[in-house]
Design an enzyme around this catalytic site. Structure first.
Site, PDB file in Angstrom:
ATOM      1  N   TYR A 160      61.521  51.722  56.836  1.00  0.00           N
ATOM      2  CA  TYR A 160      61.699  52.398  55.906  1.00  0.00           C
ATOM      3  C   TYR A 160      62.013  53.789  55.633  1.00  0.00           C
ATOM      4  CZ  TYR A 160      62.798  47.796  54.090  1.00  0.00           C
ATOM      5  OH  TYR A 160      62.798  46.212  54.099  1.00  0.00           O
ATOM      6  N   LYS A 237      53.438  41.352  63.796  1.00  0.00           N
ATOM      7  CA  LYS A 237      54.874  41.450  65.095  1.00  0.00           C
ATOM      8  C   LYS A 237      54.047  41.687  66.639  1.00  0.00           C
ATOM      9  CE  LYS A 237      57.715  38.742  67.519  1.00  0.00           C
ATOM     10  NZ  LYS A 237      57.965  37.181  67.841  1.00  0.00           N
ATOM     11  N   ASP A 338      57.059  35.964  62.477  1.00  0.00           N
ATOM     12  CA  ASP A 338      57.701  34.444  62.921  1.00  0.00           C
ATOM     13  C   ASP A 338      56.640  33.357  62.742  1.00  0.00           C
ATOM     14  OD1 ASP A 338      56.314  35.246  65.140  1.00  0.00           O
ATOM     15  OD2 ASP A 338      58.667  34.721  66.369  1.00  0.00           O
ATOM     16  N   ASP A 362      59.700  42.882  53.035  1.00  0.00           N
ATOM     17  CA  ASP A 362      60.859  42.880  52.343  1.00  0.00           C
ATOM     18  C   ASP A 362      60.913  41.484  52.791  1.00  0.00           C
ATOM     19  OD1 ASP A 362      63.100  43.253  51.599  1.00  0.00           O
ATOM     20  OD2 ASP A 362      64.061  45.131  52.564  1.00  0.00           O
TER      21      ASP A 362
HETATM   22  O1  LIG Z   1      66.724  49.700  48.192  1.00  0.00           O
HETATM   23  C1  LIG Z   1      67.287  48.889  48.492  1.00  0.00           C
HETATM   24  O2  LIG Z   1      68.795  48.313  49.024  1.00  0.00           O
HETATM   25  C2  LIG Z   1      66.811  47.435  49.122  1.00  0.00           C
HETATM   26  C3  LIG Z   1      65.746  47.454  48.987  1.00  0.00           C
HETATM   27  C4  LIG Z   1      64.484  46.240  49.363  1.00  0.00           C
HETATM   28  O3  LIG Z   1      65.443  44.944  49.674  1.00  0.00           O
HETATM   29  C5  LIG Z   1      63.880  45.724  48.655  1.00  0.00           C
HETATM   30  O4  LIG Z   1      62.450  47.182  48.113  1.00  0.00           O
HETATM   31  O5  LIG Z   1      63.505  44.561  48.428  1.00  0.00           O
HETATM   32 MG   LIG Z   2      64.267  43.055  49.856  1.00  0.00          MG
END
Ligand SMILES: O=C(O)CCC(=O)C(=O)O
Ligand SMILES: [Mg+2]
Ligand SMILES: NC(=O)C1=CN([C@@H]2O[C@H](COP(=O)(O)OP(=O)(O)OC[C@H]3O[C@@H](n4cnc5c(N)ncnc54)[C@H](OP(=O)(O)O)[C@@H]3O)[C@@H](O)[C@H]2O)C=CC1
Length: 474
Positions: A160, A237, A338, A362
């Site tokens: 990210y 993982k 997983d 996420d």
């Molecule tokens: O900012 C986004 O487009 C996705 C962020 C996301 O999926 C989240 O923070 O769970």
């Molecule tokens: Mg998300």
């Protein structure tokens, strides 16, 4: 000091001291309405917050809401491409606690995620997403009530960070060349691997500091939970990505067994101590055999390392953790990513806090939300040492925008988290009561209505669900 914002005339700032918010009775709280369904959800959610606070405190406490802008609304106010104006960033920094609706991220090009940018700019390193079941909520699972986990997701690094290069770009190609011709051949463990020349390439940094501050918060949270839920599972993982995901696990264990030594026990330590408790005469090698499947077929140096681990644990913590004392400590274990996806479905009640890196968290937070009723019921918070932004797990669900149709529950529950963070538990409890009763009485939006048996027809609108919650808060 703001270009285009006017903070409310009444109210005070929330300030942070040693990572904790100091909250006045009339805090000013900035809010971002959000794109897409934010237009429906925010007014519904704000109405619920104000009603609960009024009912709980009879006017002694109230929030002065401060509208700030991001996403489409910001472009309308500040001009083209002004998705995240400086005003917005300054207001969040100044007022400390904010709440937001979802913001759009185009896929594959254009602006990077505004949501991720807000977290990184304010160093909101812990994304906290509880997944808890409300009785009566329809679920694809038979026993959704068994899932009661809180995802602690690292929020600032991993992929990210967005350091990546497009396939065919000059720098991307240069990087691949340096890796293929220089760095990979210079690393014996990579042997003669090569990156295909037509690759896009991304970097996945996982830092020790980033991992440990996240796990620290997760353990501190576990210490506030009832004894039976005092557990932190490090999700990774590491079998595949040893120096990023595996390192996250190792750094997590390191902090548990140093900074939190007195109050934590690791799963392997608990096995070693438990084996000795059951059989005080147990030899080191026999104890090692019990904790390590396949011990007898390991080479002598590996057996020696496991024997050493057993000896160290007994020498170092038998006095403080042995004779069953470890059962009162926070249990820290780890699971492969997983596997945890299937474990939260097959053995949900064995887990409590799941500490994850950014990407795994996420994925996992959407999956866990699905078990307890879907994204309409998935709240979240992004927390740092001097600031916090509360927001739902879901996105803008654009196909429903402006239809007054989606479930505002996740933003409302994010507000519940915000009220709890502020210490306004009475207001938070009223909202939880209202939501619980509305669901139990089948007063729900389309997402829950379609899964109920028999289905609820017609479903409530977004705004009507807010009213149904308010009507049931006591
Ligand atoms: O900012 C986004 O487009 C996705 C962020 C996301 O999926 C989240 O923070 O769970
Ligand atoms: Mg998300
Ligand atoms: N923090 C944030 O602001 C986030 C922003 N995003 C962004 O949002 C945009 C859309 O993303 P997308 O992948 O469609 O994911 P979304 O989370 O927006 O929506 C996916 C599906 O989840 C269900 N859903 C979402 N919100 C609700 C709700 N409030 N009530 C009931 N059901 C809901 C809907 O399911 P169904 O169709 O079955 O009814 C919807 O179609 C993208 O730009 C993405 O980047 C994504 C995640 C987080």
């Amino acid at each position: 000091m703001y270009e285009q914002l006017n903070p409310p005339e009444t109210g005070e700032r929330i300030v942070f001291q040693d990572g904790e918010p100091i909250v006045p009775d009339n805090p000013i709280i900035p809010f971002i309405r959000g794109d897409g369904t934010g237009i429906d959800i925010w007014p519904a959610a704000q109405k619920v917050f104000d009603a609960a606070i009024q009912q709980a405190y009879g006017g002694k406490r109230q929030i002065s809401w401060f509208k700030i802008y991001a996403g489409d609304e910001a472009c309308e106010k500040y001009g083209t491409y002004q998705y995240l104006p400086a005003d917005t960033l300054s207001a969040i920094k100044e007022y400390g606690v904010a709440i937001k609706g979802p913001l759009t991220t185009p896929i594959g090009g254009g602006i990077r995620s505004l949501n991720v940018a807000l977290r990184q700019i304010h160093d909101l390193y812990a994304c906290v997403r509880p997944c808890q079941y409300y009785a009566g909520t329809p679920s694809p699972h038979k026993y959704p009530e068994k899932l009661d986990v809180i995802i602690y997701r690292e929020n600032t690094e991993d992929i990210y960070l967005g350091i990546e290069w497009r396939q065919g770009s000059e720098i991307g190609d240069r990087l691949i060349k340096i890796l293929n011709e220089d760095l990979i051949p210079a690393t014996p463990e990579h042997k003669n691997k090569q990156i295909p020349l037509d690759s896009g390439i991304g970097i996945k940094p996982i830092s020790k500091k980033g991992s440990q501050r996240l796990v620290r918060r997760a353990i501190q949270h576990a210490l506030r939970l009832p004894k039976a839920k005092q557990m932190v599972t490090l999700v990774h993982k590491g079998n595949i990505m040893k120096y990023t995901e595996g390192a996250f696990r190792d750094w997590g264990y390191e902090i548990a067994t140093t900074e939190f030594r007195e109050v934590c026990v690791t799963e392997r330590e608990s096995w070693i101590l438990g084996n000795k408790e059951k059989n005080p005469a147990l030899s080191t090698a026999d104890n090692a055999r019990l904790i390590e499947p396949g011990y007898d077929s390991l080479p002598p140096e590996k057996q020696g390392a496991i024997n050493g681990e057993v000896e160290q644990v007994l020498a170092n913590i038998w006095e403080t953790h042995g004779q069953g004392q470890w059962q009162d400590k926070v249990m820290v274990n780890d699971r492969i990513a997983d596997s945890i996806f299937q474990q939260i479905q097959t053995r949900p009640d064995e887990y409590s806090i799941l500490a994850t890196m950014n990407l795994n968290g996420d994925y996992l937070s959407d999956a866990a939300a699905a078990i307890v009723g879907g994204l309409g019921m998935g709240p979240g918070a992004n927390i740092g040492d001097t600031c916090a932004i509360f927001e739902a797990t879901h996105g803008t669900a654009p196909k429903y925008a402006g239809l007054d149709r989606v479930n505002p529950g996740s933003v409302i529950l994010s507000g519940v988290m915000m009220l709890e963070f502020m210490g306004w538990q009475e207001a938070a409890d009223l909202i939880k009561t209202g939501i619980g009763k509305a669901i139990a009485e089948r007063q729900v939006t389309y997402d829950l209505a379609r899964m109920m048996n028999p289905p609820v027809e017609p479903a409530l609108k977004c705004s009507e669900f807010a009213d149904a919650i308010i009507a049931r808060m006591s």
